[in-house]
Scaffold this motif. Structure first.
Motif, PDB file in Angstrom:
ATOM      1  N   SER A 233       0.833  -1.215   0.000  1.00 39.67           N
ATOM      2  CA  SER A 233       0.000   0.000   0.000  1.00 39.67           C
ATOM      3  C   SER A 233       0.861   1.256   0.000  1.00 39.67           C
ATOM      4  O   SER A 233       0.571   2.214  -0.721  1.00 39.67           O
ATOM      5  N   ILE A 234       1.921   1.251   0.804  1.00 41.93           N
ATOM      6  CA  ILE A 234       2.821   2.414   0.840  1.00 41.93           C
ATOM      7  C   ILE A 234       3.512   2.592  -0.509  1.00 41.93           C
ATOM      8  O   ILE A 234       3.676   3.722  -0.987  1.00 41.93           O
ATOM      9  N   SER A 235       3.887   1.494  -1.145  1.00 40.97           N
ATOM     10  CA  SER A 235       4.479   1.576  -2.496  1.00 40.97           C
ATOM     11  C   SER A 235       3.524   2.259  -3.457  1.00 40.97           C
ATOM     12  O   SER A 235       3.927   3.130  -4.236  1.00 40.97           O
ATOM     13  N   LEU A 236       2.268   1.854  -3.405  1.00 41.66           N
ATOM     14  CA  LEU A 236       1.265   2.437  -4.294  1.00 41.66           C
ATOM     15  C   LEU A 236       1.112   3.939  -4.049  1.00 41.66           C
ATOM     16  O   LEU A 236       1.072   4.738  -4.995  1.00 41.66           O
ATOM     17  N   ILE A 237       1.069   4.337  -2.791  1.00 45.83           N
ATOM     18  CA  ILE A 237       0.923   5.755  -2.451  1.00 45.83           C
ATOM     19  C   ILE A 237       2.148   6.552  -2.896  1.00 45.83           C
ATOM     20  O   ILE A 237       2.017   7.621  -3.504  1.00 45.83           O
ATOM     21  N   LEU A 238       3.344   6.045  -2.605  1.00 40.22           N
ATOM     22  CA  LEU A 238       4.565   6.785  -2.943  1.00 40.22           C
ATOM     23  C   LEU A 238       4.772   6.896  -4.451  1.00 40.22           C
ATOM     24  O   LEU A 238       5.072   7.975  -4.971  1.00 40.22           O
ATOM     25  N   VAL A 239       4.615   5.797  -5.165  1.00 39.14           N
ATOM     26  CA  VAL A 239       4.810   5.836  -6.621  1.00 39.14           C
ATOM     27  C   VAL A 239       3.711   6.672  -7.273  1.00 39.14           C
ATOM     28  O   VAL A 239       3.976   7.461  -8.186  1.00 39.14           O
ATOM     29  N   GLY A 240       2.485   6.544  -6.776  1.00 39.16           N
ATOM     30  CA  GLY A 240       1.396   7.375  -7.297  1.00 39.16           C
ATOM     31  C   GLY A 240       1.632   8.852  -7.033  1.00 39.16           C
ATOM     32  O   GLY A 240       1.368   9.694  -7.890  1.00 39.16           O
ATOM     33  N   GLY A 241       2.166   9.158  -5.855  1.00 42.54           N
ATOM     34  CA  GLY A 241       2.448  10.556  -5.511  1.00 42.54           C
ATOM     35  C   GLY A 241       3.505  11.176  -6.403  1.00 42.54           C
ATOM     36  O   GLY A 241       3.337  12.296  -6.896  1.00 42.54           O
ATOM     37  N   ILE A 242       4.591  10.450  -6.638  1.00 44.09           N
ATOM     38  CA  ILE A 242       5.663  11.021  -7.464  1.00 44.09           C
ATOM     39  C   ILE A 242       5.238  11.092  -8.934  1.00 44.09           C
ATOM     40  O   ILE A 242       5.583  12.039  -9.640  1.00 44.09           O
ATOM     41  N   PHE A 243       4.449  10.110  -9.376  1.00 46.27           N
ATOM     42  CA  PHE A 243       3.906  10.196 -10.728  1.00 46.27           C
ATOM     43  C   PHE A 243       3.068  11.465 -10.867  1.00 46.27           C
ATOM     44  O   PHE A 243       3.202  12.213 -11.833  1.00 46.27           O
ATOM     45  N   GLY A 244       2.208  11.721  -9.881  1.00 50.18           N
ATOM     46  CA  GLY A 244       1.371  12.924  -9.908  1.00 50.18           C
ATOM     47  C   GLY A 244       2.190  14.195  -9.891  1.00 50.18           C
ATOM     48  O   GLY A 244       1.862  15.176 -10.571  1.00 50.18           O
ATOM     49  N   PHE A 245       3.274  14.189  -9.120  1.00 48.65           N
ATOM     50  CA  PHE A 245       4.155  15.356  -9.055  1.00 48.65           C
ATOM     51  C   PHE A 245       4.767  15.644 -10.425  1.00 48.65           C
ATOM     52  O   PHE A 245       4.713  16.776 -10.911  1.00 48.65           O
TER      53      PHE A 245
ATOM     54  N   ALA B   7      13.697  25.327 -20.701  1.00 51.02           N
ATOM     55  CA  ALA B   7      12.353  24.767 -20.573  1.00 51.02           C
ATOM     56  C   ALA B   7      12.129  23.633 -21.570  1.00 51.02           C
ATOM     57  O   ALA B   7      11.521  22.614 -21.225  1.00 51.02           O
ATOM     58  N   ARG B   8      12.607  23.809 -22.793  1.00 53.32           N
ATOM     59  CA  ARG B   8      12.436  22.770 -23.814  1.00 53.32           C
ATOM     60  C   ARG B   8      13.099  21.475 -23.369  1.00 53.32           C
ATOM     61  O   ARG B   8      12.486  20.411 -23.372  1.00 53.32           O
ATOM     62  N   ASP B   9      14.370  21.537 -22.960  1.00 53.55           N
ATOM     63  CA  ASP B   9      15.107  20.336 -22.571  1.00 53.55           C
ATOM     64  C   ASP B   9      14.593  19.765 -21.250  1.00 53.55           C
ATOM     65  O   ASP B   9      14.449  18.549 -21.095  1.00 53.55           O
ATOM     66  N   TRP B  10      14.307  20.627 -20.287  1.00 56.79           N
ATOM     67  CA  TRP B  10      13.820  20.170 -18.993  1.00 56.79           C
ATOM     68  C   TRP B  10      12.480  19.468 -19.152  1.00 56.79           C
ATOM     69  O   TRP B  10      12.231  18.418 -18.571  1.00 56.79           O
ATOM     70  N   TYR B  11      11.605  20.047 -19.977  1.00 62.11           N
ATOM     71  CA  TYR B  11      10.288  19.455 -20.229  1.00 62.11           C
ATOM     72  C   TYR B  11      10.427  18.082 -20.875  1.00 62.11           C
ATOM     73  O   TYR B  11       9.747  17.134 -20.479  1.00 62.11           O
ATOM     74  N   PHE B  12      11.302  17.957 -21.858  1.00 57.26           N
ATOM     75  CA  PHE B  12      11.527  16.669 -22.523  1.00 57.26           C
ATOM     76  C   PHE B  12      11.877  15.591 -21.507  1.00 57.26           C
ATOM     77  O   PHE B  12      11.282  14.513 -21.503  1.00 57.26           O
ATOM     78  N   TRP B  13      12.843  15.889 -20.648  1.00 58.20           N
ATOM     79  CA  TRP B  13      13.274  14.895 -19.661  1.00 58.20           C
ATOM     80  C   TRP B  13      12.211  14.694 -18.591  1.00 58.20           C
ATOM     81  O   TRP B  13      12.076  13.591 -18.051  1.00 58.20           O
ATOM     82  N   ASN B  14      11.443  15.692 -18.267  1.00 56.02           N
ATOM     83  CA  ASN B  14      10.370  15.505 -17.298  1.00 56.02           C
ATOM     84  C   ASN B  14       9.274  14.617 -17.861  1.00 56.02           C
ATOM     85  O   ASN B  14       8.668  13.844 -17.125  1.00 56.02           O
ATOM     86  N   VAL B  15       9.012  14.715 -19.161  1.00 55.67           N
ATOM     87  CA  VAL B  15       8.038  13.809 -19.773  1.00 55.67           C
ATOM     88  C   VAL B  15       8.515  12.367 -19.605  1.00 55.67           C
ATOM     89  O   VAL B  15       7.721  11.483 -19.251  1.00 55.67           O
ATOM     90  N   TRP B  16       9.802  12.131 -19.809  1.00 55.15           N
ATOM     91  CA  TRP B  16      10.333  10.775 -19.617  1.00 55.15           C
ATOM     92  C   TRP B  16      10.185  10.318 -18.176  1.00 55.15           C
ATOM     93  O   TRP B  16       9.809   9.172 -17.904  1.00 55.15           O
ATOM     94  N   ARG B  17      10.476  11.202 -17.217  1.00 55.26           N
ATOM     95  CA  ARG B  17      10.295  10.840 -15.800  1.00 55.26           C
ATOM     96  C   ARG B  17       8.829  10.510 -15.525  1.00 55.26           C
ATOM     97  O   ARG B  17       8.521   9.574 -14.784  1.00 55.26           O
ATOM     98  N   THR B  18       7.934  11.272 -16.119  1.00 55.13           N
ATOM     99  CA  THR B  18       6.506  11.055 -15.916  1.00 55.13           C
ATOM    100  C   THR B  18       6.069   9.715 -16.504  1.00 55.13           C
ATOM    101  O   THR B  18       5.376   8.932 -15.846  1.00 55.13           O
ATOM    102  N   VAL B  19       6.454   9.460 -17.734  1.00 56.62           N
ATOM    103  CA  VAL B  19       6.076   8.205 -18.390  1.00 56.62           C
ATOM    104  C   VAL B  19       6.618   7.011 -17.600  1.00 56.62           C
ATOM    105  O   VAL B  19       5.884   6.046 -17.320  1.00 56.62           O
ATOM    106  N   LEU B  20       7.878   7.074 -17.231  1.00 56.35           N
ATOM    107  CA  LEU B  20       8.486   5.942 -16.533  1.00 56.35           C
ATOM    108  C   LEU B  20       7.920   5.762 -15.126  1.00 56.35           C
ATOM    109  O   LEU B  20       7.697   4.626 -14.692  1.00 56.35           O
ATOM    110  N   SER B  21       7.642   6.849 -14.434  1.00 49.51           N
ATOM    111  CA  SER B  21       7.020   6.688 -13.113  1.00 49.51           C
ATOM    112  C   SER B  21       5.571   6.211 -13.264  1.00 49.51           C
ATOM    113  O   SER B  21       5.069   5.479 -12.405  1.00 49.51           O
TER     114      SER B  21
END
Length: 163
Positions: free
Chosen positions: A10-22, A135-149
């Motif tokens: 349950s804690i895994s679900l909350i933590l991974v869900g939280g960082i994905f949302g972030f 912003a262009r480069d940061w956004y690109f890498w943030n999309v990858w963090r989002t997809v992977l999380s």
């Protein structure tokens, strides 16, 4: 042991869900909102955000998902839930590489470089150019963090439903 497994799952679900949302919040609105500002103002705002993010509320959601996923994985094995264990191990590895490593190797160095920009001495055009490139480069890498999380979250969800 079964209770510890359920709790860690349950804690895994909350933590991974939280960082994905972030991460998703930045994809959906964060950078887009900053992009509506003058470059110098966006730089100052992003620097303020980056300075404020290092806090005890953010820490567990950023650093602990793989730890808790791996603990839940070990407990899944003890509780004879091999399919859940596999999904949890995958979730921990995916987030470790896709969330933490990308952040530490790409986003944090970009943020540190942005902090060095002296917005008092640059003109508006320079501010816009610096911000647009960042912003262009940061956004690109943030999309990858989002997809992977997000994929890590799906993995934890699969572990949860197979427990």
């Amino acid at each position: 042991m079964a209770l510890l497994f359920r709790l860690s799952l349950s804690i895994s679900l909350i933590l991974v869900g939280g960082i994905f949302g972030f991460f998703y919040a930045y994809v959906a609105s964060g950078i887009n909102g900053l992009n509506t500002m003058a470059g110098v103002d966006a730089i100052n705002a992003m620097n303020a955000i980056n300075g404020a993010i290092r806090n005890p509320i953010f820490f567990p959601f950023f650093f602990l998902p793989p730890v808790v996923c791996f603990i839940a994985c070990a407990l899944a094995r003890v509780n004879m839930r091999p399919t859940s264990a596999i999904w949890l191990a995958l979730a921990g590895m995916i987030y470790l590489g896709g969330g933490i490593l990308i952040t530490m190797l790409v986003n944090v160095p970009m943020n540190e470089t942005l902090m060095l920009v002296d917005t008092v001495t640059i003109n508006a055009q320079q501010g816009d150019e610096i911000w647009d490139a960042y912003a262009r480069d940061w956004y690109f890498w943030n999309v990858w963090r989002t997809v992977l999380s997000g994929i890590a979250l799906i993995c934890v969800g699969n572990a949860f439903f197979r427990a």
